[in-house]
Design an enzyme around this catalytic site. Structure first.
Site, PDB file in Angstrom:
ATOM      1  N   GLU A  37       5.401 -38.637  66.245  1.00 37.02           N
ATOM      2  CA  GLU A  37       5.068 -37.350  65.635  1.00 37.02           C
ATOM      3  C   GLU A  37       5.773 -37.194  64.285  1.00 37.02           C
ATOM      4  O   GLU A  37       5.195 -36.707  63.317  1.00 37.02           O
ATOM      5  CB  GLU A  37       5.495 -36.195  66.546  1.00 37.02           C
ATOM      6  CG  GLU A  37       4.705 -36.088  67.830  1.00 37.02           C
ATOM      7  CD  GLU A  37       5.201 -34.934  68.666  1.00 37.02           C
ATOM      8  OE1 GLU A  37       4.455 -33.938  68.757  1.00 37.02           O
ATOM      9  OE2 GLU A  37       6.323 -35.006  69.216  1.00 37.02           O
ATOM     10  N   GLU A  50       9.167 -23.897  68.413  1.00 33.64           N
ATOM     11  CA  GLU A  50       9.958 -22.676  68.525  1.00 33.64           C
ATOM     12  C   GLU A  50      10.870 -22.526  67.299  1.00 33.64           C
ATOM     13  O   GLU A  50      11.013 -21.433  66.737  1.00 33.64           O
ATOM     14  CB  GLU A  50      10.804 -22.686  69.801  1.00 33.64           C
ATOM     15  CG  GLU A  50      10.005 -22.569  71.083  1.00 33.64           C
ATOM     16  CD  GLU A  50       9.444 -23.885  71.615  1.00 33.64           C
ATOM     17  OE1 GLU A  50       8.995 -23.891  72.776  1.00 33.64           O
ATOM     18  OE2 GLU A  50       9.443 -24.895  70.893  1.00 33.64           O
ATOM     19  N   LYS A 107       0.132 -25.859  67.689  1.00 39.02           N
ATOM     20  CA  LYS A 107       0.237 -27.310  67.510  1.00 39.02           C
ATOM     21  C   LYS A 107      -0.951 -27.936  68.236  1.00 39.02           C
ATOM     22  O   LYS A 107      -0.841 -28.403  69.371  1.00 39.02           O
ATOM     23  CB  LYS A 107       1.570 -27.814  68.070  1.00 39.02           C
ATOM     24  CG  LYS A 107       1.871 -29.257  67.773  1.00 39.02           C
ATOM     25  CD  LYS A 107       3.269 -29.624  68.256  1.00 39.02           C
ATOM     26  CE  LYS A 107       3.594 -31.072  67.985  1.00 39.02           C
ATOM     27  NZ  LYS A 107       4.941 -31.431  68.461  1.00 39.02           N
TER      28      LYS A 107
END
Length: 135
Positions: free
Chosen positions: A35, A87, A113
């Site tokens: 990612e 978050e 996301k």
């Protein structure tokens, strides 16, 4: 309005709202190496709560929020240094909104996301935070 910024438990009653939905940025946030390496699309919704009566009475942009400027700072927050969690990204965006837009009393930020790696198919993964300025 220079007081500390604290978490809010509820959306304020009686305040007006300026909302931007679907702000898109490309970031490298996530707990997995791939990612961080590949990056992905993030979508953010921001609702700012403030008194819009001065802007309505004066028809003056300086009495409200410049939507373009707000969208630009949100994208900048998405695209800057990586975070593990959405978050934390939502918190970053909320704090930026409160710091850069002094007329805002409370802000609600939802970070989506859509490409989150999940063990089952889901339509969306999102978190929402609400933060207020202590007066």
């Amino acid at each position: 309005m220079t007081g500390a910024i604290e978490a809010a438990t509820a959306v304020p009653e009686g305040l007006d709202r300026v909302a931007l939905r679907g702000i898109v940025g490309f970031g490298h946030h996530g707990v997995f190496d791939f990612e961080r390496r590949q990056g992905q699309r993030f979508v953010v919704d921001v609702t700012c709560f403030l008194d819009l009566s001065p802007a309505a009475a004066s028809d003056d942009l300086d009495q409200t929020i410049d939507y373009g400027a707000l969208a630009s700072v949100v994208v900048a927050d998405i695209e800057r240094d990586p975070l593990n969690l959405i978050e934390a990204l939502a918190e970053r965006i909320a704090q930026t909104c409160l710091k850069q837009h002094q007329r805002v009393d409370t802000v609600q930020v939802t970070v989506h996301k859509p490409g989150a790696p999940m063990p089952v198919e889901v339509a969306d993964v999102a978190v929402t935070v609400t933060r207020s300025r202590r007066i």
